[in-house]
Design an enzyme around this catalytic site. Structure first.
Site, PDB file in Angstrom:
ATOM      1  N   TYR A 142       0.815  -1.223   0.000  1.00 45.64           N
ATOM      2  CA  TYR A 142       0.000   0.000   0.000  1.00 45.64           C
ATOM      3  C   TYR A 142       0.845   1.269   0.000  1.00 45.64           C
ATOM      4  O   TYR A 142       0.333   2.359  -0.245  1.00 45.64           O
ATOM      5  CB  TYR A 142      -0.953   0.025   1.220  1.00 45.64           C
ATOM      6  N   LYS A 193       4.655 -15.360   1.733  1.00 46.10           N
ATOM      7  CA  LYS A 193       4.593 -16.091   0.463  1.00 46.10           C
ATOM      8  C   LYS A 193       6.042 -16.312   0.018  1.00 46.10           C
ATOM      9  O   LYS A 193       6.458 -15.913  -1.070  1.00 46.10           O
ATOM     10  CB  LYS A 193       3.770 -15.262  -0.544  1.00 46.10           C
ATOM     11  N   ASP A 225      -1.575 -18.626   1.258  1.00 47.97           N
ATOM     12  CA  ASP A 225      -2.687 -19.390   0.668  1.00 47.97           C
ATOM     13  C   ASP A 225      -3.119 -20.513   1.624  1.00 47.97           C
ATOM     14  O   ASP A 225      -4.318 -20.764   1.813  1.00 47.97           O
ATOM     15  CB  ASP A 225      -2.322 -19.931  -0.721  1.00 47.97           C
ATOM     16  N   ASP A 249      -4.656  -7.405   5.779  1.00 48.18           N
ATOM     17  CA  ASP A 249      -5.927  -6.763   5.470  1.00 48.18           C
ATOM     18  C   ASP A 249      -6.957  -7.850   5.136  1.00 48.18           C
ATOM     19  O   ASP A 249      -8.075  -7.866   5.665  1.00 48.18           O
ATOM     20  CB  ASP A 249      -5.704  -5.835   4.257  1.00 48.18           C
ATOM     21  N   ASP A 253      -9.941  -9.746   7.933  1.00 49.25           N
ATOM     22  CA  ASP A 253     -11.377  -9.733   7.629  1.00 49.25           C
ATOM     23  C   ASP A 253     -11.923 -11.154   7.578  1.00 49.25           C
ATOM     24  O   ASP A 253     -13.022 -11.424   8.050  1.00 49.25           O
ATOM     25  CB  ASP A 253     -11.636  -9.047   6.276  1.00 49.25           C
TER      26      ASP A 253
END
Ligand code: NAD
Length: 362
Positions: A142, A193, A225, A249, A253
């Site tokens: 971001y 990752k 994943d 993020d 959620d």
């Protein structure tokens, strides 16, 4: 006696309704323990725009910098939606996070036994879930450079964002995460990752190195994943999770939805000298002003404030337990109301929880 100074930033909409209930509960703790809390309110978000023209007035920032912790409500609403991006109420919160260097976002996802049926997953899968997701908040995709978009003569375009981390950025959030894991079950899953991304390889290397300073914490590395799958397959596997901004993020959620309602989810942003504690939900313009908002997310945020900014973990536990007892007694606000339970409003829920906290000290 130490006085703990707490900045009270209710903000807009239901932020103004739920924050006083959280304060009420902290005042009960203060009266029962002799801890002295000094609250000072300030404007932020839309309310600050209306009064001063700015979403984060200098006086509010100064108050926050001089406080021991910040109890935050929520900001925003339709009234200010048409303003340019830079002047919107949300800039107030983003500005605070930046100015106070709040680089670690803590989001618990805990399934309350009596609300298991509100979870989208089967009861036997979610039962016992109690996860803390720590998301790096100020770096990664971001914020990384280069970023931007170029237009091609043939009408096509190319856009780029960069996932970049320095070892210092990883180290500080890793330390915050190990510290949190030490206050929980001493299990930490670092999510990356690393099988594909160089930035994740650095992440893994630094987290492993920091882990040497925390021999009591069991550290595992999980690919993002796999983590996304495991969260819905076997959420009870996890205790504390730390990950970079974008993965965090998404995963926070995903973890949050396991718990059911928005009105139940607290959060904390820590890292700098002053921590900020707020419900995950927004200003809920659809129910604002009606006295029906669920104050539990705000009250649990106040418990996090005690635990993480003031090292009053035992008092935080009392608040967490009081919330469970009030839910066990069958009291519910409208968002989690079901057949066979008693409907209560915002203030009534705050009063019930305050009374249970008070009882826990007698
Ligand atoms: P929201 O979280 O405000 O509301 C989503 C839904 O959940 C609504 O139906 C609402 O009634 C319900 N809800 C939320 N909190 C509740 C509570 N405590 N009790 C009962 N029901 C609750 O999200 P939204 O509608 O997308 O956003 C509304 C405004 O809030 C927007 O202006 C948005 O920008 C702002 N917002 C602010 C923050 C923040 O300040 N951190 C976070 C999210 C959204």
């Amino acid at each position: 006696m130490t006085t703990h100074k707490i900045a009270l930033l209710g903000g807009d909409g239901i932020g103004q309704e739920v924050t006083p209930e959280a304060r009420k509960v902290l005042e009960v703790v203060g009266r029962a323990t002799g801890a002295s809390f000094e609250f000072e309110a300030a404007l932020i978000g839309g309310a600050a725009i209306d009064a001063t023209g700015e979403p984060l007035p200098a006086s509010t920032l100064r108050l926050c910098e001089q406080s021991d912790a910040i109890l935050f409500g929520a900001v925003g609403g339709p009234k200010w939606d048409a303003l340019p991006q830079e002047q919107k109420p949300e800039r107030g919160l983003l500005g605070l996070r930046k100015e106070l260097d709040l680089f670690a976002n803590l989001r618990p996802a805990k399934c309350f036994p009596m609300l298991l049926d509100a979870s989208p997953l089967k009861r036997e899968v979610v039962e016992g879930t109690d996860i803390m997701v720590i998301r790096e908040l100020t770096g990664g995709l971001y914020f990384g450079e280069p970023r931007g978009r170029e237009e091609f003569a043939d009408g096509g375009a190319r856009a780029v964002n960069t996932m970049a981390y320095t070892s210092r950025e990883v180290e500080r959030v890793a330390r915050a995460a190990f510290d949190v894991a030490m206050k929980r079950k001493k299990r930490l899953a670092s999510v990356d990752k690393a099988n594909v991304l160089v930035v994740s390889q650095l992440w893994r290397e630094v987290v492993t190195r920091v882990g040497k300073d925390y021999p009591q914490v069991a550290l595992e590395h999980v690919l993002v994943d796999n983590c996304a799958m495991a969260l819905v397959h076997k959420p009870t596997h996890f205790d504390t999770i730390v990950t970079e901004n974008t993965f965090g993020d998404i995963l926070s959620d995903e973890a949050a939805i396991l718990a059911g309602s928005m009105g139940m989810l607290p959060s904390a942003s820590i890292g700098g000298r002053v921590g900020l504690y707020e419900p995950v939900h927004g200003t809920a313009p659809d129910i604002a002003g009606q006295g029906v908002a669920n104050p539990i997310a705000a009250i649990l945020s106040a418990a996090m404030l005690l635990r993480y900014s003031l090292s009053l973990g035992a008092d935080a536990d009392r608040i967490d337990s009081a919330v469970i007892r009030v839910l066990e007694q069958g009291h519910r606000t409208r968002d989690v109301h079901a057949a066979g339970t008693t409907l209560v409003g915002t203030k009534e829920m705050g009063d019930l929880i305050s009374a249970e906290v008070e009882k826990s000290y007698s």
